[in-house]
Write a protein that holds these residues in place. Structure first.
Motif, PDB file in Angstrom:
ATOM      1  N   THR A 122      13.768 -29.381  -2.358  1.00 32.15           N
ATOM      2  CA  THR A 122      12.451 -28.752  -2.232  1.00 32.15           C
ATOM      3  C   THR A 122      12.582 -27.453  -1.457  1.00 32.15           C
ATOM      4  OG1 THR A 122      11.344 -30.909  -2.245  1.00 32.15           O
ATOM      5  CG2 THR A 122      10.089 -29.035  -1.416  1.00 32.15           C
ATOM      6  N   ALA A 123      12.140 -26.381  -2.083  1.00 24.25           N
ATOM      7  CA  ALA A 123      12.194 -25.063  -1.450  1.00 24.25           C
ATOM      8  C   ALA A 123      10.855 -24.751  -0.795  1.00 24.25           C
ATOM      9  CB  ALA A 123      12.531 -23.996  -2.485  1.00 24.25           C
ATOM     10  N   ASP A 124      10.906 -24.362   0.471  1.00 28.65           N
ATOM     11  CA  ASP A 124       9.698 -23.831   1.095  1.00 28.65           C
ATOM     12  C   ASP A 124       9.558 -22.372   0.687  1.00 28.65           C
ATOM     13  OD1 ASP A 124      12.112 -23.763   2.780  1.00 28.65           O
ATOM     14  OD2 ASP A 124      10.901 -22.588   4.186  1.00 28.65           O
ATOM     15  N   ALA A 125       8.326 -21.896   0.672  1.00 28.45           N
ATOM     16  CA  ALA A 125       8.064 -20.538   0.185  1.00 28.45           C
ATOM     17  C   ALA A 125       6.737 -20.047   0.743  1.00 28.45           C
ATOM     18  CB  ALA A 125       8.028 -20.518  -1.344  1.00 28.45           C
ATOM     19  N   TYR A 126       6.545 -18.744   0.628  1.00 27.97           N
ATOM     20  CA  TYR A 126       5.272 -18.123   0.985  1.00 27.97           C
ATOM     21  C   TYR A 126       4.621 -17.620  -0.294  1.00 27.97           C
ATOM     22  CZ  TYR A 126       1.917 -14.933   3.195  1.00 27.97           C
ATOM     23  OH  TYR A 126       0.772 -14.291   3.584  1.00 27.97           O
ATOM     24  N   PHE A 127       3.321 -17.842  -0.413  1.00 26.47           N
ATOM     25  CA  PHE A 127       2.585 -17.523  -1.637  1.00 26.47           C
ATOM     26  C   PHE A 127       1.376 -16.682  -1.262  1.00 26.47           C
ATOM     27  CE2 PHE A 127      -0.334 -19.189  -5.140  1.00 26.47           C
ATOM     28  CZ  PHE A 127       0.274 -18.479  -6.153  1.00 26.47           C
ATOM     29  N   ALA A 128       1.301 -15.464  -1.811  1.00 19.39           N
ATOM     30  CA  ALA A 128       0.208 -14.550  -1.493  1.00 19.39           C
ATOM     31  C   ALA A 128      -0.422 -14.029  -2.774  1.00 19.39           C
ATOM     32  CB  ALA A 128       0.717 -13.382  -0.653  1.00 19.39           C
ATOM     33  N   HIS A 129      -1.741 -13.850  -2.759  1.00 19.10           N
ATOM     34  CA  HIS A 129      -2.450 -13.367  -3.953  1.00 19.10           C
ATOM     35  C   HIS A 129      -3.810 -12.817  -3.544  1.00 19.10           C
ATOM     36  CE1 HIS A 129      -5.010 -17.016  -3.796  1.00 19.10           C
ATOM     37  NE2 HIS A 129      -3.883 -17.616  -3.423  1.00 19.10           N
ATOM     38  N   PRO A 130      -4.408 -11.962  -4.378  1.00 17.48           N
ATOM     39  CA  PRO A 130      -5.752 -11.489  -4.084  1.00 17.48           C
ATOM     40  C   PRO A 130      -6.734 -12.663  -4.010  1.00 17.48           C
ATOM     41  CG  PRO A 130      -4.733 -10.122  -5.759  1.00 17.48           C
ATOM     42  CD  PRO A 130      -3.844 -11.325  -5.578  1.00 17.48           C
ATOM     43  N   ALA A 131      -7.647 -12.602  -3.053  1.00 21.59           N
ATOM     44  CA  ALA A 131      -8.599 -13.700  -2.841  1.00 21.59           C
ATOM     45  C   ALA A 131      -9.872 -13.462  -3.641  1.00 21.59           C
ATOM     46  CB  ALA A 131      -8.909 -13.829  -1.360  1.00 21.59           C
ATOM     47  N   ASP A 132      -9.699 -13.197  -4.940  1.00 23.60           N
ATOM     48  CA  ASP A 132     -10.861 -12.888  -5.770  1.00 23.60           C
ATOM     49  C   ASP A 132     -11.113 -13.948  -6.844  1.00 23.60           C
ATOM     50  OD1 ASP A 132      -8.726 -12.397  -7.444  1.00 23.60           O
ATOM     51  OD2 ASP A 132      -9.147 -10.261  -7.738  1.00 23.60           O
ATOM     52  N   GLY A 133     -10.328 -15.014  -6.844  1.00 27.98           N
ATOM     53  CA  GLY A 133     -10.562 -16.097  -7.792  1.00 27.98           C
ATOM     54  C   GLY A 133     -10.120 -15.810  -9.207  1.00 27.98           C
ATOM     55  N   THR A 134      -9.371 -14.726  -9.423  1.00 28.56           N
ATOM     56  CA  THR A 134      -8.899 -14.406 -10.767  1.00 28.56           C
ATOM     57  C   THR A 134      -7.373 -14.383 -10.785  1.00 28.56           C
ATOM     58  OG1 THR A 134      -8.959 -12.017 -10.386  1.00 28.56           O
ATOM     59  CG2 THR A 134     -10.959 -13.048 -11.243  1.00 28.56           C
ATOM     60  N   ALA A 135      -6.825 -14.432 -12.003  1.00 27.86           N
ATOM     61  CA  ALA A 135      -5.366 -14.440 -12.162  1.00 27.86           C
ATOM     62  C   ALA A 135      -4.823 -13.013 -12.156  1.00 27.86           C
ATOM     63  CB  ALA A 135      -4.994 -15.142 -13.468  1.00 27.86           C
TER      64      ALA A 135
END
Length: 251
Positions: free
Chosen positions: A17-30
């Motif tokens: 199991t790899a730990d990771a950091y996940f970041a994305h715009p907080a706008d609810g879209t892909a």
């Protein structure tokens, strides 16, 4: 300014199991997905800040701890600021970890990262991008070579060992790569000397890969990393312009 959301996540791989950091715009879209590969110092606040900046530009970003077989990040404890004097002791512990990342291992792990992103509603369907720093540039190039149908753009900055004599050197996958590539080499970088730059360019050109490479004058290996004394602000900003240009075209 785009609001972003960053979280720590876990990704199942064939080896654990790899730990990771996940970041994305907080706008609810892909948004288009990107795998950001760490430098040798590992997953830490500096890498998370870079992922946040990329997410703020409209991308969904995964930063895996590629040393996960040896524990969760930080696998090797780091000072808050990494000076040249710190490097010998740190690399005494880091180099053996790097040696575990063979071509076959990277192929397996990158498949797991890409498969995980494909399940996420924050990631737009379709090809992804990848970028890497120091040893991470090698991982980005290997990912593009092992997964040509999934990777549309790959970048490497102050990359190390991209065209060596090793049997799993990334440049040997040139004829499999369909992604557009960009490299920002560091000037006078012993980990990517002129003969390797030339060998890489030759392999990619002969394979018909769309690619561009620049040598950043007077920039040291590690110029993008603001938590080290190799950081160069001008070259780092140049790297952001090149990276966002690549992703804007290809993703």
């Amino acid at each position: 300014m785009t609001a972003i959301r960053g979280t720590d996540v876990s990704i199942r791989t064939q080896d654990g199991t790899a730990d990771a950091y996940f970041a994305h715009p907080a706008d609810g879209t892909a948004h288009p997905a990107v795998v950001l590969y760490m430098d040798a110092f590992g997953l830490r606040p500096q890498l998370k800040a870079m992922a946040d900046r990329l997410a703020g530009a409209g991308y969904t970003v995964l930063v895996p701890n590629v040393f996960y077989r040896h524990g969760s990040a930080p696998v090797v404890p780091l000072p808050e600021f990494i000076a040249d004097a710190d490097r010998p002791a740190l690399f005494e512990r880091i180099v053996p970890l790097m040696g575990d990342l063979t071509g076959d291992v990277v192929a397996r792990d990158s498949a797991a990262y890409l498969d995980w992103l494909a399940t996420r509603p924050e990631a737009a369907p379709g090809p992804v991008g990848t970028t890497g720093y120091c040893m991470g540039a090698r991982l980005a190039l290997l990912t593009a070579g092992h997964h040509p149908g999934k990777v549309a753009a790959a970048a490497g900055f102050h990359g190390a060992g991209l065209a060596t004599d090793a049997p799993d050197s990334p440049h040997l996958l040139a004829d499999r790569i369909t992604a557009e590539l960009y490299f920002g080499h560091a000037d006078n970088d012993p980990s990517m000397p002129p003969e390797q730059i030339e060998r890489l360019d030759k392999a990619l050109t002969e394979a018909g890969v769309t690619q561009h490479a620049d040598v950043y004058a007077e920039a040291a290996h590690g110029y993008t990393m603001a938590d080290t004394d190799r950081f160069d602000a001008g070259s780092a900003e140049r790297h952001w312009t090149a990276l966002l240009g690549l992703f804007g075209r290809a993703l």
